[in-house]
Design an enzyme around this catalytic site. Sequence first.
Site, short mmCIF file in Angstrom:
data_model
loop_
_atom_site.label_atom_id
_atom_site.label_comp_id
_atom_site.label_asym_id
_atom_site.label_seq_id
_atom_site.Cartn_x
_atom_site.Cartn_y
_atom_site.Cartn_z
N HIS A 252 45.54 -21.17 26.32
CA HIS A 252 44.99 -19.86 25.98
C HIS A 252 46.04 -19.08 25.18
O HIS A 252 46.09 -17.86 25.25
CB HIS A 252 44.64 -19.09 27.25
CG HIS A 252 43.40 -19.56 27.93
ND1 HIS A 252 42.84 -18.90 28.99
CD2 HIS A 252 42.59 -20.63 27.68
CE1 HIS A 252 41.74 -19.55 29.39
NE2 HIS A 252 41.58 -20.60 28.61
N GLU B 194 57.04 -27.71 7.44
CA GLU B 194 57.70 -28.91 7.99
C GLU B 194 57.06 -29.39 9.30
O GLU B 194 56.92 -30.59 9.54
CB GLU B 194 59.19 -28.59 8.21
CG GLU B 194 60.02 -29.68 8.85
CD GLU B 194 60.26 -30.88 7.92
OE1 GLU B 194 59.87 -30.83 6.74
OE2 GLU B 194 60.83 -31.87 8.42
N CYS C 213 37.40 -27.36 32.59
CA CYS C 213 37.69 -28.01 31.30
C CYS C 213 37.41 -29.52 31.35
O CYS C 213 37.55 -30.20 30.31
CB CYS C 213 39.16 -27.81 30.92
SG CYS C 213 39.71 -26.11 31.04
C1 LIG Z 1 40.75 -16.61 33.00
S1 LIG Z 1 40.42 -18.26 32.78
C2 LIG Z 1 38.72 -18.38 32.24
C3 LIG Z 1 38.18 -19.77 32.22
C4 LIG Z 1 38.89 -20.66 31.22
O1 LIG Z 1 38.94 -20.35 30.04
C5 LIG Z 1 39.53 -21.87 31.64
O2 LIG Z 1 40.21 -22.53 30.86
C6 LIG Z 1 39.31 -22.31 33.05
O3 LIG Z 1 40.08 -23.39 33.39
P1 LIG Z 1 40.08 -23.88 34.93
O4 LIG Z 1 40.94 -25.10 34.85
O5 LIG Z 1 40.70 -22.80 35.76
O6 LIG Z 1 38.67 -24.16 35.34
ZN LIG Z 2 39.88 -21.89 28.71
#
Ligand SMILES: CSCCC(=O)C(=O)COP(=O)(O)O
Ligand SMILES: [Zn+2]
Length: 255
Positions: free
Chosen positions: A134, A156, A114
């Site tokens: 997620h 609100e 990310c």
């Molecule tokens: C099952 S997680 C799939 C990858 C994803 O959506 C994600 O947010 C990965 O985050 P990370 O920090 O593990 O690289």
């Molecule tokens: Zn993700």
Amino acid sequence: MNTTETKNEATNTTSIDTSDELVTSADPHHPANLIPELCKGFYHLGWVTGTGGGISIRDDEKVYIAPSGVQKEKIHPSHIFVLPYPQEEPPLASKAHERTFLRKPVIPLKESACTPLFWAAFDLRNAYACIHTHSQHAVMATLLWPGKEWRVSGLEMIKGVRWGGVRKTMTYLDELVVPIIENTPEEEDLRHTMVEAMKEYPDAAAVLVRRHGVYVWGPTWESAKTQAECLDYLFELSVKMKQAGVDTDWRPTQG
Ligand SMILES: CSCCC(=O)C(=O)COP(=O)(O)O
Ligand SMILES: [Zn+2]
């Protein structure tokens, strides 16, 4: 031990600090302590289960990032990556990019996938924290709002969200709009469309990713967390309202 990345010109190699100096602090508000603690809380909300999602925090010159693909509720401060801020991002179309690090964990870990998305929030909104969840409420919102926007009014909890995620808080009379981008097989490849959405929606406090989750940011970690909580509440409530046939676009009148 060096605390910056150092280059040996003779061998053309770079050494990066792997000591715990930059991630060891007795201060519970140090980002290296906060990230594990906050991720634990997010795990119990169902936001970062199955290793995905997380939070990145920056101070004026450093960005703290969790590792990729690990149990996010079990992160230790010594697992945290530290990167200098600011640093140049690659052109939007480019994939491969060498990042500069101030500190990497000594065990073989990779920084969160990310990272380019967190960086977009820091660069485009001057955010100091960015959360990726997620949450199933966020995912359901992207499924029940099939277009490029999720929007609600007359609730609100809109008052807990900031214009653009970083400016003044919204009011009960305001309509809350969050752009929705389409998911990609690799998290990193979301950067292009997330940046485009952030530019097209300068007032939006978050970006939803269809069938995946949401990115939310703020001027502090506390504000990012508050906004993520308010947005998650609103995603959940709006989904329930839609399923019950209640109008999610009802607008209160002033006075
Ligand atoms: C099952 S997680 C799939 C990858 C994803 O959506 C994600 O947010 C990965 O985050 P990370 O920090 O593990 O690289
Ligand atoms: Zn993700």
